[in-house]
Design an enzyme around this catalytic site. Sequence first.
Site, PDB file in Angstrom:
ATOM      1  N   LYS A 155       4.515   1.363  10.713  1.00 24.04           N
ATOM      2  CA  LYS A 155       4.773   2.624  10.012  1.00 24.04           C
ATOM      3  C   LYS A 155       4.474   3.825  10.706  1.00 24.04           C
ATOM      4  O   LYS A 155       4.724   5.082  10.679  1.00 24.04           O
ATOM      5  CB  LYS A 155       3.437   2.414   8.917  1.00 24.04           C
ATOM      6  CG  LYS A 155       4.513   1.689   7.591  1.00 24.04           C
ATOM      7  CD  LYS A 155       3.107   1.537   6.396  1.00 24.04           C
ATOM      8  CE  LYS A 155       3.816   0.816   5.246  1.00 24.04           C
ATOM      9  NZ  LYS A 155       2.030   0.795   4.403  1.00 24.04           N
ATOM     10  N   GLU A 179       1.360  -1.343   0.393  1.00 25.06           N
ATOM     11  CA  GLU A 179       0.260  -0.406  -0.035  1.00 25.06           C
ATOM     12  C   GLU A 179       0.674   1.263  -0.661  1.00 25.06           C
ATOM     13  O   GLU A 179       2.121   1.091   0.390  1.00 25.06           O
ATOM     14  CB  GLU A 179      -0.961  -0.188   1.158  1.00 25.06           C
ATOM     15  CG  GLU A 179      -1.667   0.510   1.507  1.00 25.06           C
ATOM     16  CD  GLU A 179      -2.734   1.320   2.645  1.00 25.06           C
ATOM     17  OE1 GLU A 179      -3.811   1.999   2.481  1.00 25.06           O
ATOM     18  OE2 GLU A 179      -2.499   0.630   3.005  1.00 25.06           O
ATOM     19  N   ARG A 222       5.711 -13.892   9.793  1.00 24.75           N
ATOM     20  CA  ARG A 222       6.386 -12.309   9.340  1.00 24.75           C
ATOM     21  C   ARG A 222       7.819 -13.118  10.186  1.00 24.75           C
ATOM     22  O   ARG A 222       8.008 -13.335  11.230  1.00 24.75           O
ATOM     23  CB  ARG A 222       5.959 -11.366  10.061  1.00 24.75           C
ATOM     24  CG  ARG A 222       6.039  -9.955   9.911  1.00 24.75           C
ATOM     25  CD  ARG A 222       5.894  -9.524  10.243  1.00 24.75           C
ATOM     26  NE  ARG A 222       4.170  -8.934  10.523  1.00 24.75           N
ATOM     27  CZ  ARG A 222       3.929  -8.063   9.162  1.00 24.75           C
ATOM     28  NH1 ARG A 222       4.562  -7.610   8.503  1.00 24.75           N
ATOM     29  NH2 ARG A 222       2.449  -7.994   8.739  1.00 24.75           N
TER      30      ARG A 222
END
Length: 605
Positions: free
Chosen positions: A307, A62, A297
């Site tokens: 973020k 994104e 992950r």
Amino acid sequence: MSAPANDPSPPKGRHFLRLEIERDLESGIYAQRRFAGSPGDAQHHAAAPIDPARIRTRFPPEPNGYLHVGHAKSVCLNFGLAADYGGVCHLRFDDTNPEKEEQEYVDAIIEMVHWLGWSWDANGTSHLYYASDYFDFMYRAAEHLIERGLAYVDEQTAEAMRATRGDFGTPGTASPFRERSAQDNLLRFREMRSGVHADGAMVLRAKIDMASPNINLRDPTLYRIKRATHHNTGDRWCIYPMYTYAHPIEDALENITHSICTLEFEDQRPFYDWLLERLAEGGLLQRPLPRQIEFGRLNLTYVITSKRKLKQLVDERHVQGWDDPRMPTLAGMRRRGYTPASIRKMAEDTGASKTNIWVDYSVLDIALRDDLEGQASRAMAVIDPLKLRLINWAEVFGGAATEACQAPVHPHHADRGVRRFSLGPELWIERDDFAEVPPKGFFRLFPPKTLPDGSVVPGNKVRLKYGVVVECTGCEKDASGAVAAVLARVVPDTKSGTPGADAVKVKGTITWVGAHEALPAELRLYDRLFTEEQPDAAGRDFLSVLNPDSKRVVQGWLEPSLAGAKRDDTLQFERHGYFVADRIDHRAERPVFNRITGLKDTWSK
């Protein structure tokens, strides 16, 4: 490209994702699918030739921030698997949230994926795509679901929807709007698109199962009203698809075979499959459909990758921008001096697991040192300068102002030539290479010592690397009593590379730079940004464990061979570690070097 699935020699870095792909290739499930050369629906691909790519993967960021080291794992995994199995990896921007997405991030992501060494060009086609390019199809698919009674417009408030969704122990409650007719739902959905209703007034939901034990199947939201200018489509739309609705459609339109994502999407897989099956049943999407596979992950110690928290570091000026060399963003790591090869090796070496894993940051630094060792030119630099005066210079070298010295540019690559510099009567050495009262095992410079019986033990001898042996005779101090200069005498006939030079044995060798030709430089000594392995563990305020010594700026001296150093040039400063000429601030008239990493891990437990 790696060996095919039926080749007895397994590909590198064997892990469960490779096994899954090999099993699919062996079964031939994707062998007859067609690809028209660009994304599209079932009709678009129907008459196309067989897809030349054996598999298709995608990296779907994104564009709402800068890529970080965690993204690098996904980048390398998806592009690497495609390359190894004769496939193609797409770069696709999942730009379905106009409020947070900007062209700046799109450009930065493209730059960083290229910097890592990957390309989305294959078979004469660029496979760079945007989810927003598929908005028309997504809208058409939504109307199809409504017409089949599989979606409805819900006018409950967000609070009411949350309250009726239930929890893990309580089934959800059906919306009072759930049984409205398809005709009424189509009318209201078209009103949503036309801008008749206010933001948040209603949403489109899938009609699945409000009693499902998987909460993600309790009539998830597909579309919401949001008046916001989109970086790609401008103001054309005032309704936007939810990520969980858009993502599987994007995969199917692009002919993705293996949709590889992290474990947090595992609970979303049933909806992913449900949606694609419903659209394939209606003839909108071709089969075989994409397959979602989750992997654990990768988390690095001493790093945060949220973020939101990275943005907080930037906005509150704890760091100096997204490309600050202490940041785990790829832009920051590039500026710090990390190489694409080292990041790719770390990604390959850590493989893929079905559980989330923590890897010590030293794994990345080991990969970096392995990469830099063979390529980084050598040089001498003094970081904490102390003057060394050779008191018998004239006696040993006569009227010569300097004495030429040389060293290899790289000790293992003679073809790269030599670098030249010179001794003089005054040199710069490291402050910790001298001790008035030496600790046990100290083999560098210390002055003569008078014993209780009146006898004198001479000062210590060391070799000036690539130069001569010197013997310490004392030191000079300033008004405050601090050592201002070290005094030493040159031991004659000990110049490196000359006959008999090694006749005088010493236990210590120190680096130096001639004061007459030293280049002044700003040296930025970077270290880990946090003092704790998991900075935000257990809800801890990550700002409370910022490392106060994560950046020190000192004035140092460099050997003259670095006068021509250019931005991004990487070097090993002998004894000190690896440094890079800063890609923004470095100039020939004002050198700026960043410390990448030391020659060994100083954080080991």
